[in-house]
Design a protein around this motif. Structure first.
Motif, PDB file in Angstrom:
ATOM      1  N   ASP A 147      81.089  36.156  76.810  1.00 17.63           N
ATOM      2  CA  ASP A 147      79.829  36.465  77.495  1.00 17.63           C
ATOM      3  C   ASP A 147      79.575  37.973  77.386  1.00 17.63           C
ATOM      4  N   PRO A 148      78.491  38.394  76.733  1.00 20.87           N
ATOM      5  CA  PRO A 148      78.270  39.822  76.519  1.00 20.87           C
ATOM      6  C   PRO A 148      77.916  40.579  77.794  1.00 20.87           C
ATOM      7  N   ILE A 149      77.599  39.871  78.874  1.00 22.14           N
ATOM      8  CA  ILE A 149      77.272  40.557  80.126  1.00 22.14           C
ATOM      9  C   ILE A 149      78.521  40.723  80.994  1.00 22.14           C
TER      10      ILE A 149
ATOM     11  N   GLU B  97      83.532  37.752  80.100  1.00 23.83           N
ATOM     12  CA  GLU B  97      84.398  36.589  80.300  1.00 23.83           C
ATOM     13  C   GLU B  97      84.545  35.820  78.983  1.00 23.83           C
ATOM     14  N   GLY B  98      85.782  35.479  78.640  1.00 24.47           N
ATOM     15  CA  GLY B  98      85.986  34.787  77.377  1.00 24.47           C
ATOM     16  C   GLY B  98      86.952  33.627  77.477  1.00 24.47           C
ATOM     17  N   LEU B  99      87.625  33.493  78.657  1.00 23.91           N
ATOM     18  CA  LEU B  99      88.673  32.470  78.770  1.00 23.91           C
ATOM     19  C   LEU B  99      88.113  31.053  78.649  1.00 23.91           C
ATOM     20  N   TYR B 100      87.059  30.791  79.447  1.00 20.82           N
ATOM     21  CA  TYR B 100      86.475  29.446  79.415  1.00 20.82           C
ATOM     22  C   TYR B 100      85.981  29.122  77.999  1.00 20.82           C
ATOM     23  N   TYR B 101      85.269  30.073  77.386  1.00 18.38           N
ATOM     24  CA  TYR B 101      84.673  29.807  76.068  1.00 18.38           C
ATOM     25  C   TYR B 101      85.749  29.639  74.991  1.00 18.38           C
ATOM     26  N   ALA B 102      86.883  30.361  75.151  1.00 21.19           N
ATOM     27  CA  ALA B 102      87.971  30.212  74.179  1.00 21.19           C
ATOM     28  C   ALA B 102      88.516  28.776  74.236  1.00 21.19           C
ATOM     29  N   LEU B 103      88.736  28.300  75.468  1.00 19.35           N
ATOM     30  CA  LEU B 103      89.277  26.940  75.623  1.00 19.35           C
ATOM     31  C   LEU B 103      88.267  25.889  75.154  1.00 19.35           C
ATOM     32  N   ARG B 104      87.016  26.101  75.549  1.00 21.32           N
ATOM     33  CA  ARG B 104      85.981  25.110  75.213  1.00 21.32           C
ATOM     34  C   ARG B 104      85.722  25.073  73.703  1.00 21.32           C
ATOM     35  N   SER B 105      85.754  26.239  73.044  1.00 23.33           N
ATOM     36  CA  SER B 105      85.524  26.231  71.597  1.00 23.33           C
ATOM     37  C   SER B 105      86.691  25.542  70.889  1.00 23.33           C
TER      38      SER B 105
ATOM     39  N   PHE C  76      71.099  33.363  96.933  1.00 21.23           N
ATOM     40  CA  PHE C  76      71.316  34.223  95.763  1.00 21.23           C
ATOM     41  C   PHE C  76      72.811  34.278  95.422  1.00 21.23           C
ATOM     42  N   ARG C  77      73.642  34.269  96.444  1.00 18.45           N
ATOM     43  CA  ARG C  77      75.105  34.252  96.205  1.00 18.45           C
ATOM     44  C   ARG C  77      75.501  33.001  95.428  1.00 18.45           C
ATOM     45  N   ASP C  78      74.909  31.853  95.814  1.00 22.97           N
ATOM     46  CA  ASP C  78      75.214  30.599  95.111  1.00 22.97           C
ATOM     47  C   ASP C  78      74.834  30.709  93.637  1.00 22.97           C
ATOM     48  N   LEU C  79      73.679  31.333  93.417  1.00 17.65           N
ATOM     49  CA  LEU C  79      73.183  31.452  92.040  1.00 17.65           C
ATOM     50  C   LEU C  79      74.141  32.307  91.192  1.00 17.65           C
ATOM     51  N   VAL C  80      74.550  33.458  91.741  1.00 13.64           N
ATOM     52  CA  VAL C  80      75.437  34.351  90.978  1.00 13.64           C
ATOM     53  C   VAL C  80      76.804  33.699  90.764  1.00 13.64           C
ATOM     54  N   ARG C  81      77.273  32.973  91.783  1.00 19.12           N
ATOM     55  CA  ARG C  81      78.543  32.241  91.628  1.00 19.12           C
ATOM     56  C   ARG C  81      78.438  31.263  90.455  1.00 19.12           C
ATOM     57  N   ASP C  82      77.307  30.564  90.363  1.00 16.95           N
ATOM     58  CA  ASP C  82      77.129  29.592  89.282  1.00 16.95           C
ATOM     59  C   ASP C  82      77.071  30.266  87.909  1.00 16.95           C
ATOM     60  N   VAL C  83      76.473  31.467  87.857  1.00 24.59           N
ATOM     61  CA  VAL C  83      76.430  32.194  86.576  1.00 24.59           C
ATOM     62  C   VAL C  83      77.854  32.541  86.155  1.00 24.59           C
ATOM     63  N   PHE C  84      78.641  33.089  87.103  1.00 23.47           N
ATOM     64  CA  PHE C  84      79.994  33.524  86.747  1.00 23.47           C
ATOM     65  C   PHE C  84      80.934  32.362  86.457  1.00 23.47           C
ATOM     66  N   SER C  85      80.670  31.204  87.074  1.00 17.36           N
ATOM     67  CA  SER C  85      81.565  30.073  86.801  1.00 17.36           C
ATOM     68  C   SER C  85      81.097  29.293  85.576  1.00 17.36           C
TER      69      SER C  85
ATOM     70  N   ASN D  98      73.373  28.418  83.169  1.00 20.58           N
ATOM     71  CA  ASN D  98      73.245  29.163  81.921  1.00 20.58           C
ATOM     72  C   ASN D  98      72.153  30.228  82.032  1.00 20.58           C
ATOM     73  N   TYR D  99      72.162  31.168  81.071  1.00 16.57           N
ATOM     74  CA  TYR D  99      71.223  32.285  81.145  1.00 16.57           C
ATOM     75  C   TYR D  99      69.793  31.862  80.814  1.00 16.57           C
ATOM     76  N   ARG D 100      69.665  30.830  79.971  1.00 15.72           N
ATOM     77  CA  ARG D 100      68.311  30.476  79.527  1.00 15.72           C
ATOM     78  C   ARG D 100      67.462  29.866  80.632  1.00 15.72           C
ATOM     79  N   THR D 101      68.104  29.178  81.592  1.00 12.36           N
ATOM     80  CA  THR D 101      67.296  28.605  82.678  1.00 12.36           C
ATOM     81  C   THR D 101      67.420  29.420  83.976  1.00 12.36           C
ATOM     82  N   LEU D 102      68.094  30.563  83.861  1.00  6.89           N
ATOM     83  CA  LEU D 102      68.323  31.401  85.043  1.00  6.89           C
ATOM     84  C   LEU D 102      67.009  31.916  85.635  1.00  6.89           C
TER      85      LEU D 102
END
Ligand SMILES: Cc1cc2nc3c(=O)[nH]c(=O)nc-3n(C[C@H](O)[C@H](O)[C@H](O)COP(=O)(O)OP(=O)(O)OC[C@H]3O[C@@H](n4cnc5c(N)ncnc54)[C@H](O)[C@@H]3O)c2cc1C
Length: 236
Positions: free
Chosen positions: A105-107, A110-118, A180-189, A193-197
């Motif tokens: 994630d360039p923002i 975070e790369g752990l989730y994406y490494a496992l998922r890829s 807003f806290r819920d929203l940011v938590r969802d972004v970080f977890s 996704n960013y496109r529908t944010l």
């Protein structure tokens, strides 16, 4: 580029601090038996001496004892949109996953989730005998979203919203609005996704403003004389 200390002390609070006109952030993350304190910034935009200065100022400000602390430095991939879109990640008898495939994630870095998922998506494509479909599956799962994030990263760190830095406004809203806290938590977890944010931000704007106003007018808050954490220029 990241630079940090592993500090042999314990704390309960997780801290993040943004600096003005700075694409990156400082952090102090509690771990089981130590604190991970560090700073990350875009390579080429700040020298390692500058990062060290910001880090040392943060450590003093936050009264983090550095006796026995171990200094470390790492390069953390922060791919540009064109790299995410254009990197070749599969060929005859080879394929890439994780950092090598630019799934970070360039923002947030975070790369752990994406490494496992890829790795998971690559394994599925191999098991189905269609490794050539892996890039498309990756794109559909999340890499198109990471590309979108790469395009907005600069705005997030350097942009303004209603007369203040986006990062400062973000911290103020986090302080006062549970929605807003819920929203940011969802972004970080990774579940938002960013496109529908943007759409979600607009949809819940009313409730966010109402919660913000309500907490500002809360007599308990006025009684204890609390001030928004980010009224001083930097935000935490
Ligand atoms: C300081 C730091 C903090 C981070 N914090 C977070 C975080 O909080 N959350 C998050 O989501 N992400 C974080 N990341 C990013 C995350 O660690 C990476 O995105 C993720 O580990 C990538 O996984 P990977 O398997 O692609 O690569 P790696 O985890 O780097 O694994 C690559 C492995 O290949 C090995 N290797 C390299 N060359 C060879 C070779 N020639 N032969 C054999 N083996 C080799 C390496 O030793 C390594 O073990 C952080 C990264 C850093 C550097």
């Amino acid at each position: 580029m990241t630079l940090g200390y592993f500090v042999p002390t314990e704390e309960d609070i997780l801290k993040v601090k943004f600096l003005k006109e700075f694409e990156g952030y400082l952090w102090s993350f509690p771990r089981a038996d130590h604190l991970s304190v560090g700073i990350c910034a875009r390579m080429g935009q700040a020298t390692s001496q500058e990062l060290r200065r910001h880090l040392d100022a943060f450590v003093v400000e936050e009264k983090i004892p550095t006796a026995g602390a171990q200094l470390y430095s790492h390069v953390l991939p922060s791919p540009q949109a064109k790299t995410i879109r254009g990197r070749r990640i599969v060929g005859r008898n080879w394929a890439m996953a994780g950092d090598a495939a630019a799934t970070v994630d360039p923002i947030t870095g975070e790369g752990l989730y994406y490494a496992l998922r890829s790795g998971d998506l690559l394994a599925q494509a191999l098991a189905a005998g269609v490794p050539e479909e892996y890039p498309e599956k990756l794109r559909a799962a999340f890499s198109a979203d990471l590309e979108f994030a790469a395009n907005i990263a600069k705005k997030v760190f350097r942009g303004n919203f209603v007369g203040g830095a986006i990062t400062t406004r973000m911290v103020q809203l986090l302080n006062y609005s549970p929605a807003f806290r819920d929203l940011v938590r969802d972004v970080f977890s990774g579940s938002q996704n960013y496109r529908t944010l943007k759409r979600r931000l607009w949809n819940q704007l009313g409730i966010t403003i109402a919660e913000f106003a309500h907490s500002l007018l809360d007599p308990r808050r006025i009684a204890v004389g609390a001030t928004p954490a980010s009224e001083n220029e930097s935000s935490q």
